[in-house]
Enzyme design. Structure first.
Site, mmCIF file in Angstrom:
data_model
loop_
_atom_site.group_PDB
_atom_site.id
_atom_site.type_symbol
_atom_site.label_atom_id
_atom_site.label_comp_id
_atom_site.label_asym_id
_atom_site.label_seq_id
_atom_site.Cartn_x
_atom_site.Cartn_y
_atom_site.Cartn_z
ATOM 1 C CE LYS A 1 -4.537 0.739 0.261
ATOM 2 N NZ LYS A 1 -5.597 -0.203 -0.151
HETATM 3 P P1 NAD Z 1 -13.973 7.551 -2.343
HETATM 4 O O1 NAD Z 1 -13.018 8.642 -2.113
HETATM 5 O O2 NAD Z 1 -14.554 7.335 -3.693
HETATM 6 O O3 NAD Z 1 -15.224 7.715 -1.326
HETATM 7 C C1 NAD Z 1 -15.093 7.921 0.043
HETATM 8 C C2 NAD Z 1 -16.395 8.523 0.537
HETATM 9 O O4 NAD Z 1 -16.391 8.600 1.957
HETATM 10 C C3 NAD Z 1 -16.670 9.942 0.037
HETATM 11 O O5 NAD Z 1 -18.030 10.052 -0.344
HETATM 12 C C4 NAD Z 1 -16.385 10.813 1.279
HETATM 13 O O6 NAD Z 1 -17.126 12.024 1.280
HETATM 14 C C5 NAD Z 1 -16.856 9.869 2.344
HETATM 15 N N1 NAD Z 1 -16.373 10.186 3.687
HETATM 16 C C6 NAD Z 1 -15.137 10.554 4.096
HETATM 17 N N2 NAD Z 1 -15.115 10.748 5.427
HETATM 18 C C7 NAD Z 1 -16.372 10.495 5.859
HETATM 19 C C8 NAD Z 1 -16.990 10.512 7.123
HETATM 20 N N3 NAD Z 1 -16.308 10.828 8.219
HETATM 21 N N4 NAD Z 1 -18.298 10.189 7.193
HETATM 22 C C9 NAD Z 1 -18.998 9.856 6.086
HETATM 23 N N5 NAD Z 1 -18.465 9.814 4.872
HETATM 24 C C10 NAD Z 1 -17.173 10.130 4.752
HETATM 25 O O7 NAD Z 1 -13.255 6.250 -1.800
HETATM 26 P P2 NAD Z 1 -13.605 4.723 -2.108
HETATM 27 O O8 NAD Z 1 -12.730 4.268 -3.200
HETATM 28 O O9 NAD Z 1 -15.078 4.537 -2.209
HETATM 29 O O10 NAD Z 1 -13.074 4.054 -0.758
HETATM 30 C C11 NAD Z 1 -13.870 4.002 0.414
HETATM 31 C C12 NAD Z 1 -13.330 2.906 1.290
HETATM 32 O O11 NAD Z 1 -13.356 1.684 0.568
HETATM 33 C C13 NAD Z 1 -11.881 3.103 1.760
HETATM 34 O O12 NAD Z 1 -11.749 2.543 3.055
HETATM 35 C C14 NAD Z 1 -11.091 2.274 0.764
HETATM 36 O O13 NAD Z 1 -9.842 1.855 1.292
HETATM 37 C C15 NAD Z 1 -12.055 1.121 0.590
HETATM 38 N N6 NAD Z 1 -11.819 0.356 -0.634
HETATM 39 C C16 NAD Z 1 -12.003 0.923 -1.872
HETATM 40 C C17 NAD Z 1 -11.742 0.161 -2.999
HETATM 41 C C18 NAD Z 1 -11.980 0.687 -4.393
HETATM 42 O O14 NAD Z 1 -11.777 -0.071 -5.343
HETATM 43 N N7 NAD Z 1 -12.452 1.903 -4.552
HETATM 44 C C19 NAD Z 1 -11.280 -1.161 -2.878
HETATM 45 C C20 NAD Z 1 -11.126 -1.701 -1.605
HETATM 46 C C21 NAD Z 1 -11.391 -0.920 -0.487
#
Ligand code: NAD
Length: 419
Positions: A106
């Site tokens: 990561k």
């Molecule tokens: P992203 O940036 O697209 O979305 C994150 C969302 O969370 C945004 O809408 C943001 O406004 C919101 N957010 C941030 N802080 C917040 C809070 N305190 N309360 C409520 N909402 C809040 O990111 P993503 O890619 O969707 O990733 C989200 C999670 O999923 C992370 O933990 C990431 O590690 C995990 N993840 C993502 C992927 C992927 O392929 N996108 C894969 C595995 C894991």
């Protein structure tokens, strides 16, 4: 959000919990609780006004026993060495639980990307890619997107690497745009595995997803796609969603797609006309719902909040959304939690398919991608249930770590120790 819980300590605790159910020595486990190496670097980049910006950046390579290190790159002001180490460790166990041939890595840059222009972000990303160049490679370490990074950043990293290496190597990074060697289905993959995991869990417990009430914390890539698929494919009722601006609620259901379109237009979910009420994020997390999907960042639910959680099932789309204390409270309270390392593994699984397609220079249809993803997630879920029923483990998280640790340990033992 509980800021004082160190995610790296959470990871180590989760590994210890699983190891306690296995016949394995502390010395062997110690190696699997710590990264093999961590790059810490300071990127100095010229900004648009001619000044120089200095940005701390990390890449942690946690374990490579099962294949190349694999894991995303995050741009966020809270990125830290321990966070990156934790996230890289979760990747090892995530890849092992869905049985794809990768280790875990990561990376991240300490930055609020909203404060920089696109040209600045490109220079910062290319500076990071230059630092990463000796470490990454199709068979060495394969980064991907994470919070606040996407196809654009992946394309820049690929281009920087290929230019410096004087070659073409699309498999050096995944999550690319389709025309730069990306895979069909990658953008929706994490939300899709979240939906599939929820479906399998409801099925296992003899519950129906149709009309089930669902709250989603975090309406970005993972959360919004999960909501859309739960609603469109299974008739679930998405009653509440949130983002960093706040939460919205409608007991009769928000239209997941329209809510997303509204967020795309305005930058936040709050103010959406289909909502009946606005809530705080804490209120969303404690709603009386059939399914809660934390899809924002780590430590969203701590021990105190967990006592008030009123959901029957939690599927963790985010990485590490529960503190270990929250986990204990929810286990005690009999709330089913399906861990992140399975729920959100769709992202890395389709990244694996992207890498396979890049290596073969032969591209699949979206339906093939989705079918293969479903097969991997359903098989992994069945393996999890088998372990949960066979071992005297307290919850599905510990079962998932037992499955994953066994696979990593086997690879490690088979390789032997050298030098
Ligand atoms: P992203 O940036 O697209 O979305 C994150 C969302 O969370 C945004 O809408 C943001 O406004 C919101 N957010 C941030 N802080 C917040 C809070 N305190 N309360 C409520 N909402 C809040 O990111 P993503 O890619 O969707 O990733 C989200 C999670 O999923 C992370 O933990 C990431 O590690 C995990 N993840 C993502 C992927 C992927 O392929 N996108 C894969 C595995 C894991």
């Amino acid at each position: 959000m509980s800021g004082d819980v160190n995610p790296f300590e959470s990871l180590q605790e989760q590994i210890d919990d699983a190891a306690a159910h296995m016949d394995v020595g502390d010395d062997v486990i110690e190696r699997l609780k710590n990264p093999e190496r961590v790059l810490e670097t300071n990127l100095s980049v010229e900004l648009d006004d001619g000044s120089v910006g200095v940005f701390r950046a990390y890449r942690s390579q946690f374990n490579g026993d099962r294949g190349p290190y694999k894991g995303g790159i995050r741009y966020h002001p809270d990125v830290s060495r321990d966070e990156v180490k934790a996230l890289s460790g979760w990747m090892v166990y995530k890849c092992a639980v869905v049985d794809i041939p990768y280790g875990g890595g990561k990376g991240g840059i300490v930055i609020d990307p909203r404060e920089y222009s696109e040209a600045e972000l490109e220079r910062i990303t290319r500076a990071f890619a230059t630092e990463l160049r000796p470490l990454i490679g199709e068979d060495r370490d394969v980064p991907a997107p994470d919070v606040n990074t996407g196809q654009r950043e992946m394309n820049w990293i690929k281009d920087t690497y290929e230019t410096l290496e004087n070659t073409t190597a699309p498999g050096v990074i995944t999550g690319k745009a389709i025309d730069s060697g990306g895979s069909a289905g990658r953008v929706e993959a994490t939300g899709r595995s979240t939906m599939l995991t929820a479906r399998e869990t409801f099925d296992y417990f003899g519950k129906d997803l149709y009309s089930a009430s669902v709250a989603v914390q975090g309406y970005g890539n993972a959360g919004s796609v999960a909501a859309k698929l739960l609603e469109a494919d299974h008739g679930a009722n998405i009653v509440a969603v949130s983002d960093s601006s706040g939460a919205i609620y409608n007991p009769n259901g928000l239209d997941a797609q329209k809510t997303k379109e509204y967020k795309n237009e305005t930058g936040s979910v709050t103010g959406y006309l289909g909502a009946k009420e606005e809530l705080t994020n804490e209120e969303l997390l404690t709603l009386d719902v059939d399914l809660l999907v934390p899809a924002a960042l780590e430590n969203a639910i701590d021990g105190e909040l967990a006592a008030d959680v009123d959901a029957d099932v939690i599927v963790e789309a985010a990485n590490g959304p529960l503190t270990p204390e929250a986990d204990d409270v929810l286990t005690e309270r009999d709330v089913t939690v399906i861990p992140d390392i399975l729920t959100n593994a769709g992202g890395v699984t389709v990244s694996y398919f992207e890498w396979v397609q890049n290596r073969q220079r032969f591209y699949w249809t979206e339906s093939r991608v989705n079918e293969e993803l479903e097969r991997h997630i359903v098989e992994a879920f069945d393996g999890l249930v088998e372990c949960y029923e066979a071992y005297d483990v307290p919850n599905f998280r510990t079962a998932a770590y037992v499955v994953a640790l066994k696979r990593v340990l086997n690879a490690s033992e088979e390789a032997g120790r050298w030098p």
